[in-house]
Enzyme design. Sequence first.
Site, PDB file in Angstrom:
ATOM      1  CD  GLU A  32      10.306  17.422  -0.521  1.00  0.00           C
ATOM      2  OE1 GLU A  32      10.656  17.259   0.669  1.00  0.00           O
ATOM      3  OE2 GLU A  32       9.175  17.223  -0.937  1.00  0.00           O
ATOM      4  CD  GLU A  74       9.193  12.827   0.690  1.00  0.00           C
ATOM      5  OE1 GLU A  74       8.423  12.647   1.638  1.00  0.00           O
ATOM      6  OE2 GLU A  74      10.088  13.677   0.701  1.00  0.00           O
TER       7      GLU A  74
END
Length: 558
Positions: A250, A181
């Site tokens: 995710e 991320e």
Amino acid sequence: MDSSSAFFCFVLVLNVVLFTSAIQVSHTNRAITIDGQPRILLSGSIHYPRSTPQMWPDLIRKSKEGGLNAIETYVFWNAHEPIRRQYDFSANRDLIRFLKTIQDQGLYAVLRIGPYVCAEWNYGGFPVWLHNLPGIELRTLNSVFMNEMQNFTTLIVDMVKKENLFASQGGPVILAQIENEYGNVMTPYGEAGKAYVNWCASMADSLKVGVPWIMCQQADAPEPMINTCNGWYCDQFTPNNPNSPKMWTENWTGWFKSWGGKDPHRTSEDLAFSVARFYQLGGTFQNYYMYHGGTNFDRMAGGPYITTSYDYDAPLDEYGNLNQPKYGHLKQLHDALMSIEKPLVSGDVNTTDLGNSVSITKYTTKEGSACFFSNANVTTDATVSYNGKDFKVPAWSVSILPDCQTEVYNTAKVNTQTSVMVKKENKAEEEPAALQWVWRPENLDATARLGKGQVSANMLLDQKAAANDASDYLWYMTSVHLKKADRIWSNDMTLRINGSGHVLHAFVNGEHIGSQWASYGIFTYFMERQVKLKPGKNIISLLSATVGYQVRNSDLCF
Ligand SMILES: *[C@@H]1O[C@H](CO)[C@@H](O)[C@H](O)[C@H]1NC(C)=O
Ligand SMILES: *[C@@H]1O[C@H](CO)[C@@H](O)[C@H](O)[C@H]1NC(C)=O
Ligand SMILES: *[C@@H]1O[C@H](CO)[C@@H](O)[C@H](O)[C@H]1NC(C)=O
Ligand SMILES: *[C@@H]1O[C@H](CO)[C@@H](O)[C@H](O)[C@H]1NC(C)=O
Ligand SMILES: CC(=O)N[C@H]1CO[C@H](CO)[C@@H](O)[C@@H]1O
């Protein structure tokens, strides 16, 4: 043929068998391919240090029965290298045993090395000694950091290779992840951040794992890295590279809990809707974050203020029990999706917009067609007329019709039985001694409270450097000398403290004068108290406590 050439033949055959057991993982722009076959991958996150090795086989078996075909985990650097170059892969840190447990159940594994992982884990998975290396800057083009990151990443890759656990070696690991991320935080790093992303990609690529690497939330991921999506919904996500398939690393099944926060909940209906939409619109891989959340043991909870429970409202609860109806409702969805795997990954696609956020997507192969009827309208139920029949599609739901005639599943129609779990006392068995709680008061006498420390400095010491992650606590002590003649001691005085830690307990001359803590999401606090001093020496002792480190004050883990 004599006996020695027979033996030679046998060896040759054996070699061929070993060779063909290697699994080739690749991808088209549409799907991840395994041995050339495009696949639908249904994955769930289970973080090995958040449960015990005794629980792993049961958790993974339940995941498989729930319809998953892959398990995703992060690798937790500070759990494995708590002291520089001293490693721990014992007990619930036994990554290799965890991967082998996945392999034993015949599932695939996704290895998210990071090694920055965030994950509501202390310091995002970084060892605190990293912070204390001279000249280091984390997660950017900094040679001290890059050297450590490469050292640990290589160590993990080598361990996994040694046990033949990459799919390219016949093992379960089909995908690996580098960084994590970073796209969410990279702007302030500027050009150095961009160069760092490129370095991550080429460093990972040079490790030759033989399976694709992914980078999540990284819109500029360089080839051959595959950029993937994290979030509540990823149906609208398009990878940056036209050759990359649509992957969702995710999908949040719920949320983590912070001290004082409420129990997070995401409904089964909404979660199922997001997954069905993702596959309706061309997804190939999606992962539940978390499928089993588990427990933050020891001092591993991230920060600040993440609770020891990491239940996450996941399909398997903290203790590994089925969280119904979520578990059962998703299992039915997985069964429906896998029954149409072939058309999903290889059929011709035709989506028809019926207006008011209602649409039909039809996947057609030579053998037949499969349909999704979706209603993304949050308020209004829809009736879809198709081939002379009417189908009711409730607001915010997706129906799956494997033959375009019969609805086998709708995300809003939950028919999984739920049962209420009751905890019963087992009178027959004595409670194990290990479960008995013992309290003891902190020894505050004489020493710290009265200013007797071990190290002295004439500046404020960084708590991460001074405590070096050996404790969550650090005493800061100083003294003020007031001359009797000054008479200033007879006035009311104010003690003001601006802190960038989490919790503070303040003592003046051994007496507790107050406590203060930062609220969740703010990460600094300000304390002001009236104090009475005396002539002579006054001792001010401050006990600073941390409740899980974050890497930078602005870093929340999503
Ligand atoms: C990691 O660094 C140590 C020296 O600190 C070195 O001995 C070791 O070979 C390095 N490991 C890798 C995989 O580069
Ligand atoms: C897609 O489906 C619609 C409605 O059934 C039909 O009119 C259209 O011709 C189809 N398009 C293609 C490319 O098959
Ligand atoms: C939802 O449906 C209602 C009624 O058909 C319609 O007025 C509204 O525009 C729709 N909303 C969206 C976002 O499509
Ligand atoms: C300390 O905190 C107060 C109140 O938040 C603020 O006004 C002041 O500027 C801070 N001082 C420093 C040095 O940060
Ligand atoms: C954390 C986050 O980005 N959450 C958002 C995910 O997407 C949904 C729907 O678009 C938003 O409502 C959330 O705020």
